[in-house]
Structures are given as C-alpha cells and as structure tokens.
Design an enzyme around this catalytic site. Structure first.
Site, mmCIF file in Angstrom:
data_model
loop_
_atom_site.group_PDB
_atom_site.id
_atom_site.type_symbol
_atom_site.label_atom_id
_atom_site.label_comp_id
_atom_site.label_asym_id
_atom_site.label_seq_id
_atom_site.Cartn_x
_atom_site.Cartn_y
_atom_site.Cartn_z
ATOM 1 N N LYS A 78 -8.163 14.477 -93.103
ATOM 2 C CA LYS A 78 -8.947 15.099 -92.025
ATOM 3 C C LYS A 78 -8.527 14.512 -90.673
ATOM 4 C CE LYS A 78 -13.859 15.893 -90.844
ATOM 5 N NZ LYS A 78 -15.263 15.590 -91.228
ATOM 6 N N SER A 159 -18.198 19.760 -91.894
ATOM 7 C CA SER A 159 -17.147 19.848 -90.916
ATOM 8 C C SER A 159 -15.737 19.684 -91.505
ATOM 9 C CB SER A 159 -17.347 18.781 -89.840
ATOM 10 O OG SER A 159 -17.239 17.475 -90.401
ATOM 11 N N SER A 183 -20.719 16.774 -94.639
ATOM 12 C CA SER A 183 -19.399 17.336 -94.313
ATOM 13 C C SER A 183 -18.354 17.216 -95.398
ATOM 14 C CB SER A 183 -18.858 16.705 -93.039
ATOM 15 O OG SER A 183 -19.462 17.321 -91.948
HETATM 16 N N1 GLN Z 1 -23.683 19.844 -90.461
HETATM 17 C C1 GLN Z 1 -23.607 18.508 -89.979
HETATM 18 C C2 GLN Z 1 -23.636 18.521 -88.469
HETATM 19 O O1 GLN Z 1 -23.419 19.544 -87.926
HETATM 20 C C3 GLN Z 1 -22.336 17.938 -90.504
HETATM 21 C C4 GLN Z 1 -22.111 16.566 -90.042
HETATM 22 C C5 GLN Z 1 -21.030 15.839 -90.781
HETATM 23 O O2 GLN Z 1 -21.234 15.512 -91.938
HETATM 24 N N2 GLN Z 1 -19.962 15.534 -90.081
HETATM 25 O O3 GLN Z 1 -23.865 17.556 -87.833
#
Ligand code: GLN
Length: 498
Positions: A78, A159, A183
C-alpha cells in the site's frame, strides 16, 4: 506449467523451494498480470525494475542455500508505507513527488525475509475512506462484477482497495495494508480475500504515513488464512523506533496454524448490538451461516453484549479526525511533495494545502480542528475518549465469556463507484462493524464466506483478545474450511486464459 499467479503464497514458496520455478519467473508472471489488469488502477506505481532485481537476488540467495522465509515471493505494498527511493504519496496530491530517504520498518521486515515488491497500491487519500474513490490518482475498480448489473464498476472497498484488488485479481500473492478502522477488513470482504489487522502495537508504525496515530496499524492481505499468517509473522515485532510498538514475542503463527486445532470447545461470542437496524438479509444470513459452521465444528456459541459499541462510529469520527488534523499539519509546502508559492509564508501554506488536499481530507481536518478547539474539546474530544474507554471495557467483559467474536465485516457488499460519495455519513456507516475492534486496539480478520445472489463476495469478521492473533487465525481457519470459498472474479479467468 500451472499459472503462477494462481498459486497461494504458501504454494509459491514451496514451488520456489522445490525449484519448480524461479523468483524471476513468478515475478514476471505477476508483472504480466499487472499489465493486463492495468485498467483496474490497483497500483499507483509499478516497480518492475526493483521487482526483477529483487527476484534475481532472491534466486541467487536460494542457489546458495540462504533463502529467507518468504524469499522470492512477489507482493504489493500500500502506498502508505514509506519506501526508500520509491515515491510514496498516500494517494494524495500533496505528497506527489515525495521520495523517502528511508524504508518503513514493516517493509524493511518483509524485504529482510526475501519479499519482492511489485509496486505501490492505490488507496483512499491518507487512508480516509471506505471505497478507494478519494485517491488523487483515480479510483480502483473491484475485479468482481454484480451479475445483475455487470456494466457497472464496483468499489474494491477502502482505504486499502488497491491492495485488496491486486490480490483478488491475481496481480500479487499478498499485500501489505493498513487498518485504522477497517481498511484491511472491509476491502478483504469486498474483494473475496482474507485480511488481518493485528493488535495495536504488534508492529511498528515507523515510516507509515500517519493518519490517526492511536489507531493506525499495519496488517496483511492474502488469499488464505495461512498466507496471512506467513506475512503477518514477517511484519510484526518490536521496533525501538516506534515507542507504541510492544516488546512482546511474535508467535510462530504459520506453525501454530498448521497444527490445525479446530474450534471444538471454543466459546464464540455473538455481539447482539451488531444486529443493527436495516441490516440487509444477505449479511444477516451469512452471519448465521458462520455461526452454524462453528457450532457444527464443536464451538459453543454465546450471546454477548458490547453496549457502547453503538457509539463507536461517532466516537471514531471525532478521535480520528482530531488526530489527523494534527498529523497533517506537517504538510506545509516546505518539507514534502507539493508546493504552491504565495506572496508570503502563510499564503504558501494556504495555497499548498488548498491545492494539495482533496475534499474528504479537508473535511476531516476541519472536523478535527473543531473538536480540538478550546470551546468544544470537552464536549466532543474528551467525551469520545471516554466512550472509547467504555468500549475497551465492554470487550474485556465480553472476553470473560468467550474466546473470540464472530460478526459480519461490513454492512454491505461492494457498491457501485460513485455511490455514497455525496453523503459522507453513509460512507462512514460502512465502518459500523469494524470500528469497535479498532477503538479497542484488538486484532480482527475478515475471511471470505460466500457469494450473494449477485455473485459478490461476503466476508465474516473474527475479533480476538489483545495479542491473541493466534485465536483469530484459528477461528478464521475454521470459517475458511467450512466456507470453502474458491470463486475467482470472472475477468481474471478470462484474461489469463486468453
Ligand atoms: N473507513 C475508515 C475511514 O474512512 C477507514 C479508515 C482506515 O482504516 N484507514 O476513516
């Protein structure tokens, strides 16, 4: 020869060890797959030269009998992890052109074990989102299609959507991701793969582009529970450069998993508050199916309560933006990436940040600054922290009665690109089942459990006690065995057969 991109990580390592193929061969097979699947936009940058050089070095090590535990296995990373001399953007315009002079600890850990890096994967900007649609570099497309509406492209979740898509579409054997609140777990569910986020503190955050420091945690994606165990063992461990990483031994998870203990006699908790209003039937059904599988395997099912978990989404959307507003203050046009010159320093800050951040990131910076302001700190930030504490205590009580929790990963399957974008609260509700474990810093995993009527993957989530990834993997393996999920996105088959 078998199609090398269809092997699991464990199978690939065995094949490399038996000299059935070389790392250069399996790496090239993945680079070819990446080329044929480029339209999915899973990678922000591909690093074929690095990959082939690492593969060659791996083959040389193996020839000399010096292979590491993951030697020669090509995986994706990532773009939230700083990689030395390789652009790292967290999918933000503000970091475009930022080339770190250092390697994040977790990427260094996998490289030390012999991993080959295929490229950096797309993500929601600064890991803020649940769909990989907030990336400055365009959205990633989920390789799965809704059979009833095959013309529409779907989100891969977020994400870490690029990571999940890369593994689901056979463009990587596994991937490194991060999970601040779902995420890793939610994109795993949307893409029909397996992903685990360990306990907060299990691995180093050093060199990870920070979003919400008290929640950010590296983790891994694979196509099987075993593959996740292999990668997880490599990334975890104490790091003197990160004071929040714990001085605690890393168990040999792959070995523990291979003893195949099953779930007989284990107590599996079912949190009643997760039966939220309006939960789609298909989610309810797959959850019940998971419960039945574990019961059939001899587990005892116990009803438990996490009374404060209903406040976890609002608490998270105060705490995470608060930390983000502070962490993102460093992007000032002076030290990293983008710079938009103004008349004076203040104007340079303003112009750089106005041009460099996307809408979702700006929204969070504003919310975060607001909840930390003198007048509202007690009403919002302190209150959210108190709720967080109560959620931790809810889990502690629950784990007196059970060994692990089973829940859905996400309240939905993969949705069409563009949906929920005009309503941030709808997007935030994607986190309803992932936020409790994140706020409590607990390990969580998503395992593919089946397909819905439209042919889209559904994941089940396993949550464990602090430091008890072993139990999470063990229960995950039981779900995996019962589900016997072997579906592959249609486009992968047709493309590779051609
Ligand atoms: N849906 C979460 C957010 O928008 C995802 C965050 C994450 O795990 N990076 O903050």
């Amino acid at each position: 020869m078998t199609n090398l991109t269809h092997l699991t990580l464990a199978e690939a390592l065995k094949g490399l060890e038996n000299k059935d193929f070389t790392s250069v061969e399996i790496t090239q097979a993945h680079l070819d797959a990446m080329e044929s699947m480029r339209h999915l936009n899973a990678y922000v940058i591909e690093t074929p030269e690095i990959a082939l050089a690492q593969a060659k070095a791996s083959d040389d090590r193996r020839a000399k009998g010096n292979a590491g535990p993951l030697d020669g296995a090509p995986i994706s990373v990532k773009d939230v992890f700083c990689t030395k001399e390789v652009q790292t953007t967290a999918s933000s315009h503000i970091l475009e052109g930022f080339i770190p002079k250092y390697e994040s600890t977790v990427t260094q850990n996998i490289f030390n074990d012999g991993v080959v890096m295929l490229g950096k994967t797309n993500m929601d900007e600064f890991a803020m989102g649940a769909s990989t649609t907030t990336s400055y570099f365009g959205n990633t497309i989920n390789p799965w299609k809704n059979k009833s509406d095959p013309g529409k492209d779907l989100v891969p979740g977020g994400s870490s959507g690029g990571s999940a898509a890369s593994v689901a579409a056979r463009m990587a054997l596994g991937s490194l991701g991060s999970d601040t609140n779902g995420s890793i777990r939610q994109p795993s569910s949307f893409c029909g793969i397996t992903g685990i986020k360990p306990t907060y503190g299990r691995c180093s955050r050093w060199g990870i582009v920070a979003f919400a420091s008290s929640l950010d945690q590296a983790g891994v994606f694979g196509r099987t529970v075993e593959d996740c165990a292999l990668l997880l063992k490599s990334v975890c461990g104490h790091d003197p450069k990160d004071s929040t990483s714990a001085k605690i031994d890393v168990p040999d998870w792959p070995k523990l998993l291979s003893s195949n203990q099953g779930v007989k006699g284990l107590r599996i908790g079912i949190p009643k508050e997760f039966r939220v209003d309006g939960m789609p039937d298909e989610i309810e059904k797959i959850w019940q199916q998971g419960i039945d599988w574990l019961k059939d395997e001899g587990a005892e099912i116990v009803d438990i309560s996490l009374p404060h978990s209903t406040y976890s989404v609002p608490a998270y959307y105060i705490i995470a933006p608060a930390e983000a507003s502070s962490n993102l203050a460093r992007y000032d046009g002076v030290r990293y990436g983008l710079r938009e010159d103004g008349e004076d320093l203040i104007e340079t800050y303003e112009k750089t940040r106005a041009a460099g951040f996307g809408d979702e990131v700006k929204r969070r910076i504003m919310i975060g600054t607001y909840v930390l302001s003198a007048g509202y700190y007690d009403a919002y930030y302190i209150k959210a922290q108190k709720i967080r504490r109560l959620i931790v205590e809810d889990f502690q009580k629950a784990f007196e009665k059970c060994d692990a929790l089973l829940a859905p990963t996400s309240p939905s399957v993969a949705f069409p690109i563009g949906e929920k974008l005009d309503d941030p609260v709808k997007m935030y509700l994607e986190d309803v089942f992932t936020s409790p474990a994140s706020l409590a810093g607990l390990p969580g995993m998503s395992v593919p459990a089946g397909l819905n009527a439209d042919g889209l993957p559904l994941g089940l989530q396993i949550i464990g006690r602090q430091w008890d990834e072993e139990m999470v993997l063990r229960v995950g393996a039981a779900v995996e065995k019962a589900a016997n999920f072997s579906a592959i996105p249609e486009m992968v088959d047709t493309k590779l057969a051609a």
